[in-house]
Design a protein around this motif. Sequence first.
Motif, PDB file in Angstrom:
ATOM      1  N   GLN A   1       0.782  -1.112  -0.180  1.00  0.00           N
ATOM      2  CA  GLN A   1       0.080  -0.198   0.073  1.00  0.00           C
ATOM      3  C   GLN A   1       0.887   1.179  -0.036  1.00  0.00           C
ATOM      4  N   GLU A   2       0.337   2.429   0.136  1.00  0.00           N
ATOM      5  CA  GLU A   2       1.021   3.443  -0.348  1.00  0.00           C
ATOM      6  C   GLU A   2       0.550   4.736   0.776  1.00  0.00           C
ATOM      7  N   MET A   3       1.540   5.750   0.670  1.00  0.00           N
ATOM      8  CA  MET A   3       1.199   6.932   1.733  1.00  0.00           C
ATOM      9  C   MET A   3       1.908   7.998   1.049  1.00  0.00           C
ATOM     10  N   LEU A   4       1.035   9.230   1.479  1.00  0.00           N
ATOM     11  CA  LEU A   4       1.546  10.460   1.217  1.00  0.00           C
ATOM     12  C   LEU A   4       1.639  11.222   2.532  1.00  0.00           C
ATOM     13  N   PHE A   5       2.741  11.770   2.838  1.00  0.00           N
ATOM     14  CA  PHE A   5       3.078  12.740   4.219  1.00  0.00           C
ATOM     15  C   PHE A   5       3.846  13.943   3.754  1.00  0.00           C
ATOM     16  N   HIS A   6       3.445  14.818   4.990  1.00  0.00           N
ATOM     17  CA  HIS A   6       4.012  16.247   4.509  1.00  0.00           C
ATOM     18  C   HIS A   6       5.089  16.133   5.624  1.00  0.00           C
ATOM     19  N   THR A   7       6.279  16.748   5.331  1.00  0.00           N
ATOM     20  CA  THR A   7       7.509  16.810   6.278  1.00  0.00           C
ATOM     21  C   THR A   7       8.019  18.053   6.139  1.00  0.00           C
ATOM     22  N   ILE A   8       8.872  18.421   7.285  1.00  0.00           N
ATOM     23  CA  ILE A   8       9.391  19.860   7.142  1.00  0.00           C
ATOM     24  C   ILE A   8      10.964  19.505   7.813  1.00  0.00           C
ATOM     25  N   ALA A   9      11.826  19.937   7.045  1.00  0.00           N
ATOM     26  CA  ALA A   9      13.108  19.408   7.251  1.00  0.00           C
ATOM     27  C   ALA A   9      13.644  20.039   8.578  1.00  0.00           C
ATOM     28  N   PRO A  10      14.472  19.345   9.174  1.00  0.00           N
ATOM     29  CA  PRO A  10      15.108  19.935  10.542  1.00  0.00           C
ATOM     30  C   PRO A  10      15.977  21.286  10.281  1.00  0.00           C
ATOM     31  N   SER A  11      16.591  21.419   9.122  1.00  0.00           N
ATOM     32  CA  SER A  11      17.345  22.543   8.976  1.00  0.00           C
ATOM     33  C   SER A  11      16.507  23.858   8.969  1.00  0.00           C
ATOM     34  N   LEU A  12      15.104  23.668   8.834  1.00  0.00           N
ATOM     35  CA  LEU A  12      14.723  25.364   8.935  1.00  0.00           C
ATOM     36  C   LEU A  12      13.793  25.101   9.992  1.00  0.00           C
ATOM     37  N   THR A  13      13.494  24.007  10.696  1.00  0.00           N
ATOM     38  CA  THR A  13      12.717  23.969  11.814  1.00  0.00           C
ATOM     39  C   THR A  13      12.567  25.191  13.084  1.00  0.00           C
ATOM     40  N   PRO A  14      14.045  25.099  13.331  1.00  0.00           N
ATOM     41  CA  PRO A  14      14.003  26.296  14.380  1.00  0.00           C
ATOM     42  C   PRO A  14      13.355  27.688  14.069  1.00  0.00           C
ATOM     43  N   GLU A  15      13.793  28.053  12.683  1.00  0.00           N
ATOM     44  CA  GLU A  15      13.234  29.435  12.280  1.00  0.00           C
ATOM     45  C   GLU A  15      11.748  29.270  12.154  1.00  0.00           C
TER      46      GLU A  15
END
Length: 280
Positions: free
Chosen positions: A191-205
């Motif tokens: 089966q399949e999945m679509l997910f949203h991710t935010i990279a740690p490099s910009l997470t603090p900002e």
Amino acid sequence: MQQIQSDDLKGVSKTLLIPLHCCVEESKSESSSFKDEIAERFHDAIAYDWGKFDADSSQNWVTAVTTAAMNKRRVIFDEQVKNFLEEAPDGLVVNLGAGLNTRFHRLDNGRLEWIELDLPGVITFRQKLREPESKRHRMIAASVLDDDWVGEIKRYARSRVLFVAEGLLPYFTEEEHRKIFTCLAENFPGQEMLFHTIAPSLTPELAQHSLISRTKMKAEMQWGLDDSKQVSALNPKVEFVDEFSLLEGSYDLLPEPIRQKLSPAMAKQVMKIVHVRFRE
Ligand SMILES: C[S@@+](CC[C@H](N)C(=O)[O-])C[C@H]1O[C@@H](n2cnc3c(N)ncnc32)[C@H](O)[C@@H]1O
């Protein structure tokens, strides 16, 4: 209808108000052809000071970037789920951390099965909003971090299942990501999945300037993928298929100090939707 108190939403669950608000702003905008009457109805029914999301002059870019990324996120998830439904019109879509997302109503083809899964407090809240009912639209009250909901999904699973996680995974640690992907890969091979991710490099900002901090919501972004292909390191049964950048096209909206840290190529990697398949 008597308004429902947004204070019934606790901790991270309150963040569901952000995508709902962006969706409704777009729906009400005269310059847009997008329309979502059910989201507008949900918005009207919730007692919340929606003006909190408006920009103050020093923070205009936060609203502009968030709105652009959220609109793109909604459009890409809609398109990708539609693609899945073209191939599997009676497939099952499982919306993890569903919040008050109304995609089921937008894309219902009269055949699909759809499950919204969220924490018990959110499901109770959603049920008070009295949305139009369908036998093919179900709610599961559970934490995605427990696996007691897996059996119920298997009960409704068709030959094709698509998991969707929009605005959910950034609130989890790397270890929690590993747990969720392992649970899905072990239980739903093929089966399949679509997910949203935010990279740690910009997470603090992002955390520092986001609408979450402006509205003093109690939620913290924890982890995400710099390189989408690293998803296989969480579990080797997770196979990368494709990715879609959410900041592409919005680079010029970022303020100078952030642009100095991020090249356009890096910015493309910062917020993404990733499509994966669980190996058989
Ligand atoms: C930013 S909202 C996104 C809502 C929805 N996906 C959307 O895009 O409109 C995050 C959602 O994740 C849910 N959530 C957070 N932790 C969760 C968990 N452990 N299990 C299930 N849902 C969770 C919250 O309750 C909230 O509804």
